[in-house]
Design an enzyme around this catalytic site. Structure first.
Site, PDB file in Angstrom:
ATOM      1  N   GLY A 135       0.794  -1.225   0.000  1.00 29.27           N
ATOM      2  CA  GLY A 135       0.000   0.000   0.000  1.00 29.27           C
ATOM      3  C   GLY A 135       0.822   1.269   0.000  1.00 29.27           C
ATOM      4  CB  SER A 214      -0.259  -5.129  -3.656  1.00 29.71           C
ATOM      5  OG  SER A 214      -1.234  -4.321  -3.030  1.00 29.71           O
TER       6      SER A 214
END
Length: 560
Positions: A135, A214
């Protein structure tokens, strides 16, 4: 003492070469010498590991919140036999890793090679650069998280990197005083380092593929978009994210930069970027990373409103700007580094972000209470169109309400955050390059989530596939043979792509004789990876999403 004159120069050169081969753990870089170590892969192949190699100067003091610069040269031999440094982590997702110390001085990379450095008789190998996820808040390239042995056994050189995270890597004043995308610029700097130095480790600088999962996958996409990377790599692998996902972009970066300053010093009321920089450089780094800034109402980046410190679009007139255009528009028009890619997602990504039945219920009520919440600020739409689009998107999943059918909220999350933008990226880029798309649906014990079920939904959650690539877990006699086969198939496909830019360059019975077909704009084919490998068409609910979004979203778009 022997002097090197005339023919003796050749003898001296030969002696140097032999010395290097005799000690493959010693490599001479432009900045100085490093000492690595020999390790063993799962198949008992010897490989050479060089860890915590500095690729940029420590971004501390006046270099905090500034673009990376070259490291200073060093005297003697630098010990690169272990990972100790991890960039400061942000948010609640960080779990301490034994042996790794959070620090600002964290711009290091690791090189792992099955070839003996210094032996010029060997044919150079293709190179995989791995950019970790988390993230843009957490993660590391350290061997404790990403042990390279599986890839080493497939005979490629592996590089893993650290880059600045959280506010230290992505806070910006958007005017050049604190430049944008510092974490991405760290990555870019590392890519340059690999291009310039990987030949010293037996890697082929003309055969570099960048990969990630991600936020790492989004990072790969951003590096694909940036024209500053021209010639630094020849392929990309994006696992479970893309730059055109809403959660990979910050629209309110300057606002949050000053919010952070005010959270650190309540008396700070200025709107001056230079004063802000001076203030932020005066605090310990831990104060910055432990900040209490939360997403403001109406200024959320995505359903994952905990994500604040994210990549931005930079003013093209600023020195060193890395990303200057609308991401979706750049890919749509081919304004990218036009290299082949693998791109894909897991079968139920959303399971990672709705950890309980109560979290699902809360989200269901949020959407049902106001169907413009289904769109939020994700697209440029009028409020009326947001309501119509949100109503139609919910209808894709349920004829009633999300509260009546909460499992569909889990599926919506996965599609909204990951699968829809990834498929869009695949479709757009297929106009210009080879694109290989996949869905990973194999639910094994190795992933650690085999029994996970939320609101009646089962499947492969976000990040569950990573362990199949990296041998950071300890093998066990109880390992499921099907898990091992799946892992080996994935590694074969990925390694083939790194070597040949084609995951199935020839028919292979181990891969079920499948040929991984390429996406085209009118043929959304993908490899369905389960206990078998099978080509399928039109993944998930993408075509229904596309019909709605393209009707109501006002172009040009940043995200999708």
């Amino acid at each position: 003492m022997m002097k090197c004159n005339g023919l003796l120069l050749i003898l001296c050169a030969l002696r140097t070469s032999v010395a290097d081969v005799d000690d493959p753990t010693l490599v001479t870089l432009p900045e100085g010498q490093i000492r690595g170590q020999a390790l063993q892969s799962p198949n008992d192949n010897v490989y050479y590991a060089f860890q915590d190699i500095p690729y940029a100067a420590p971004p501390i003091g006046e270099l905090r919140f500034q673009a990376p610069v070259a490291p200073a040269k060093w005297e003697g031999i630098l010990n690169t036999t272990k990972n100790e440094k991890i960039c400061y982590q942000s948010g609640d997702g960080y779990v301490p890793i034994p042996g790794l110390n959070p620090t600002e001085d964290c711009l290091y990379l690791n090189v792992y090679t099955p070839l003996k450095p210094g032996d010029a008789s060997q044919t150079p190998l293709a190179v995989l650069i791995w950019i970790h996820g988390g993230g843009f808040q957490t993660g590391t390239g350290a061997i404790q998280s990403y042990k390279p042995g599986f890839f080493i056994d497939n005979n490629i050189v592996v590089v893993t990197i650290n880059y600045r995270l959280g506010a230290l890597g992505f806070l910006t004043t958007e005017d050049g005083v604190i430049p944008g995308n510092l974490g991405l610029k760290d990555q870019h700097f590392a890519l340059q380092w690999v291009k310039n130095n990987i030949d010293l480790f037996g890697g082929d600088p003309e055969k570099i593929t960048i990969s990630g999962q991600s936020a790492g996958a989004a990072s790969v996409g951003f590096q694909l978009i940036s024209q500053r990377n021209k010639g630094l790599f020849r392929g990309g692998i994006l696992q479970s994210l893309t730059p055109i996902a809403q959660g990979a972009h910050q629209n309110y970066a300057r606002f949050y930069a000053f919010e952070l300053a005010r959270s650190l010093d309540l008396s700070f009321t200025l709107d001056n970027s230079t004063e802000l920089l001076e203030l932020l450089q005066s605090f310990p780094a831990s104060n910055i990373t432990d900040n209490t800034v939360t997403a403001a109402v109406g200024k959320e980046s995505s359903l994952l409103d905990i994500l604040i410190w994210l990549p931005v679009i930079e003013d093209a007139n600023l020195d060193g700007a890395l990303l200057t255009g609308l991401y979706h528009e750049d890919i749509r028009t081919g304004n990218i580094n036009q290299v082949p890619i693998i791109i894909g997602f897991n079968s139920e990504e959303g399971l990672a972000f709705l950890p309980s039945e109560s979290a699902v219920e809360t989200s269901a009520k949020y959407f049902d209470s106001d169907l413009t919440n289904v769109i939020r600020n994700q697209f440029n739409m009028t409020k009326k169109n947001k309501l119509e689009a949100g109503t139609k998107l919910r209808k894709i999943y349920t004829n009633g309400t999300f509260e009546d059918d909460p499992g569909q909220v889990v599926k919506f999350y996965g599609d909204d955050l990951f699968t829809t933008p990834s498929i869009r990226h695949a479709k757009l880029q297929s106009n210009y390059t080879d694109v290989y798309m996949y869905q990973f649906s194999y639910k094994g014990n190795m992933g650690g989530m085999k029994d996970l079920e939320i609101a009646g939904v089962r499947g492969v959650r976000h990040a569950e596939e990573v362990v199949y690539f990296w041998n950071s877990r300890i093998p066990s006699d109880s390992d499921d043979p099907e898990d091992i086969i799946t892992s080996q198939r994935l590694l074969t496909l990925w390694s083939n792509f790194v070597k040949y830019l084609n995951p199935t360059p020839e028919v292979d019975s181990f891969l079920g004789n499948v040929t991984w077909e390429k996406v085209s704009p009118n043929n959304l084919v993908y490899l369905h990876i389960n206990d078998t490998l099978e080509m399928q068409k039109n993944p998930k609910k993408y075509l229904k999403w596309e019909k709605i979004i393209d009707k109501y979203a006002i172009p040009p778009l940043i995200n999708y």
